[in-house]
Design an enzyme around this catalytic site. Structure first.
Site, PDB file in Angstrom:
ATOM      1  N   ASP A  30      41.568  36.754  43.169  1.00 43.51           N
ATOM      2  CA  ASP A  30      40.662  37.890  43.364  1.00 43.51           C
ATOM      3  C   ASP A  30      41.025  38.549  44.689  1.00 43.51           C
ATOM      4  O   ASP A  30      41.311  37.859  45.677  1.00 43.51           O
ATOM      5  CB  ASP A  30      39.203  37.388  43.380  1.00 43.51           C
ATOM      6  CG  ASP A  30      38.203  38.521  43.299  1.00 43.51           C
ATOM      7  OD1 ASP A  30      38.225  39.401  44.185  1.00 43.51           O
ATOM      8  OD2 ASP A  30      37.386  38.526  42.363  1.00 43.51           O
ATOM      9  N   ILE A  31      41.049  39.877  44.705  1.00 48.44           N
ATOM     10  CA  ILE A  31      41.455  40.592  45.928  1.00 48.44           C
ATOM     11  C   ILE A  31      40.294  40.830  46.887  1.00 48.44           C
ATOM     12  O   ILE A  31      40.463  41.478  47.915  1.00 48.44           O
ATOM     13  CB  ILE A  31      42.126  41.953  45.597  1.00 48.44           C
ATOM     14  CG1 ILE A  31      41.218  42.815  44.714  1.00 48.44           C
ATOM     15  CG2 ILE A  31      43.488  41.739  44.951  1.00 48.44           C
ATOM     16  CD1 ILE A  31      41.725  44.247  44.544  1.00 48.44           C
ATOM     17  N   GLN A  93      27.889  42.876  36.832  1.00 47.23           N
ATOM     18  CA  GLN A  93      29.308  42.908  36.450  1.00 47.23           C
ATOM     19  C   GLN A  93      29.902  44.257  36.844  1.00 47.23           C
ATOM     20  O   GLN A  93      29.374  45.306  36.477  1.00 47.23           O
ATOM     21  CB  GLN A  93      29.451  42.688  34.932  1.00 47.23           C
ATOM     22  CG  GLN A  93      30.900  42.615  34.479  1.00 47.23           C
ATOM     23  CD  GLN A  93      31.041  42.270  32.986  1.00 47.23           C
ATOM     24  OE1 GLN A  93      30.058  42.243  32.257  1.00 47.23           O
ATOM     25  NE2 GLN A  93      32.264  42.025  32.555  1.00 47.23           N
ATOM     26  N   HIS A  99      35.388  37.778  32.735  1.00 42.38           N
ATOM     27  CA  HIS A  99      36.075  36.944  33.730  1.00 42.38           C
ATOM     28  C   HIS A  99      35.115  35.922  34.302  1.00 42.38           C
ATOM     29  O   HIS A  99      33.925  36.177  34.472  1.00 42.38           O
ATOM     30  CB  HIS A  99      36.674  37.800  34.846  1.00 42.38           C
ATOM     31  CG  HIS A  99      35.714  38.757  35.479  1.00 42.38           C
ATOM     32  ND1 HIS A  99      35.374  39.961  34.897  1.00 42.38           N
ATOM     33  CD2 HIS A  99      35.009  38.689  36.628  1.00 42.38           C
ATOM     34  CE1 HIS A  99      34.515  40.597  35.673  1.00 42.38           C
ATOM     35  NE2 HIS A  99      34.260  39.842  36.726  1.00 42.38           N
ATOM     36  N   HIS A 101      34.661  33.698  37.711  1.00 45.18           N
ATOM     37  CA  HIS A 101      35.096  33.498  39.098  1.00 45.18           C
ATOM     38  C   HIS A 101      35.129  31.991  39.373  1.00 45.18           C
ATOM     39  O   HIS A 101      34.170  31.283  39.039  1.00 45.18           O
ATOM     40  CB  HIS A 101      34.095  34.105  40.078  1.00 45.18           C
ATOM     41  CG  HIS A 101      33.890  35.584  39.948  1.00 45.18           C
ATOM     42  ND1 HIS A 101      34.398  36.485  40.859  1.00 45.18           N
ATOM     43  CD2 HIS A 101      33.209  36.329  39.033  1.00 45.18           C
ATOM     44  CE1 HIS A 101      34.036  37.713  40.513  1.00 45.18           C
ATOM     45  NE2 HIS A 101      33.311  37.652  39.405  1.00 45.18           N
TER      46      HIS A 101
HETATM   47  P1  AMP Z   1      32.413  41.233  38.893  1.00 45.91           P
HETATM   48  O1  AMP Z   1      31.630  42.030  39.895  1.00 45.91           O
HETATM   49  O2  AMP Z   1      31.793  39.898  38.573  1.00 45.91           O
HETATM   50  O3  AMP Z   1      32.704  42.047  37.666  1.00 45.91           O
HETATM   51  O4  AMP Z   1      33.783  40.864  39.604  1.00 45.91           O
HETATM   52  C1  AMP Z   1      34.894  41.689  39.600  1.00 45.91           C
HETATM   53  C2  AMP Z   1      35.888  41.104  40.573  1.00 45.91           C
HETATM   54  O5  AMP Z   1      37.147  41.677  40.312  1.00 45.91           O
HETATM   55  C3  AMP Z   1      35.572  41.351  42.043  1.00 45.91           C
HETATM   56  O6  AMP Z   1      35.414  40.113  42.714  1.00 45.91           O
HETATM   57  C4  AMP Z   1      36.794  42.124  42.532  1.00 45.91           C
HETATM   58  O7  AMP Z   1      37.175  41.755  43.844  1.00 45.91           O
HETATM   59  C5  AMP Z   1      37.847  41.734  41.530  1.00 45.91           C
HETATM   60  N1  AMP Z   1      38.930  42.679  41.337  1.00 45.91           N
HETATM   61  C6  AMP Z   1      38.836  44.004  41.071  1.00 45.91           C
HETATM   62  N2  AMP Z   1      40.051  44.542  40.936  1.00 45.91           N
HETATM   63  C7  AMP Z   1      40.951  43.532  41.108  1.00 45.91           C
HETATM   64  C8  AMP Z   1      42.393  43.438  41.086  1.00 45.91           C
HETATM   65  N3  AMP Z   1      43.157  44.516  40.861  1.00 45.91           N
HETATM   66  N4  AMP Z   1      42.961  42.230  41.300  1.00 45.91           N
HETATM   67  C9  AMP Z   1      42.207  41.150  41.524  1.00 45.91           C
HETATM   68  N5  AMP Z   1      40.847  41.163  41.555  1.00 45.91           N
HETATM   69  C10 AMP Z   1      40.233  42.341  41.363  1.00 45.91           C
END
Ligand code: AMP
Length: 134
Positions: A30-31, A93, A99, A101
């Site tokens: 995760d970034i 979300q 996904h 985490h």
């Molecule tokens: P959620 O809010 O549970 O939908 O989590 C989405 C997650 O995706 C967040 O923790 C972001 O940091 C992560 N995220 C978004 N874009 C990317 C990306 N290109 N590469 C890796 N993680 C990402």
């Protein structure tokens, strides 16, 4: 899905730091940079969340979650993991591709990964009757 950021990672159109690739799933960093070791596990096949994910895809996803979690505890010096998921905008979300985490944990790391909830408003029995599956 054409414009889904995680589908783009699956297709290699957007870079991703892939921790594990399987036939049906992907685990990548995760970034967010909110904690070291934050990993996302996704199915390659697009579904929005647990609410529309088929049983087979869910099985593959959870097996990858287990494999990555065991890798973290067996080989990376962690003692446990928190698994977090938001399904639906109402649940927070932000990326509509299912996904999980994975937050790796060490004893005494002091992380607060469990939400602080406001307290129930209705008697437990009443809520139970409303949501129990017949
Ligand atoms: P959620 O809010 O549970 O939908 O989590 C989405 C997650 O995706 C967040 O923790 C972001 O940091 C992560 N995220 C978004 N874009 C990317 C990306 N290109 N590469 C890796 N993680 C990402």
């Amino acid at each position: 899905m054409e414009n889904c950021i995680f589908c783009k990672i699956v297709r290699g159109e957007v870079p991703g730091m892939k921790v594990l690739e399987t036939e049906r799933t992907l685990a990548f960093m995760d970034i967010a940079r909110d904690v070291d070791g934050h990993i996302l596990v996704i199915p390659r096949k697009h579904c929005k969340s647990i609410l529309d994910c088929d049983e087979v895809t869910l099985g593959h996803l959870m097996e990858t979650v287990r494999l990555v979690s065991r890798h973290l505890t067996d080989h990376c010096g962690y003692d446990g993991v928190n698994l977090l998921n938001a399904s639906g905008e109402s649940a927070g979300q932000s990326v509509p591709h299912f996904h999980i985490h994975i937050i790796p944990r060490k004893s005494g790391d002091g992380l607060d990964t469990w939400p602080s909830l406001p307290g129930a408003q209705h008697p437990l029995e009443e809520t139970f009757r409303r949501i129990a599956m017949k």
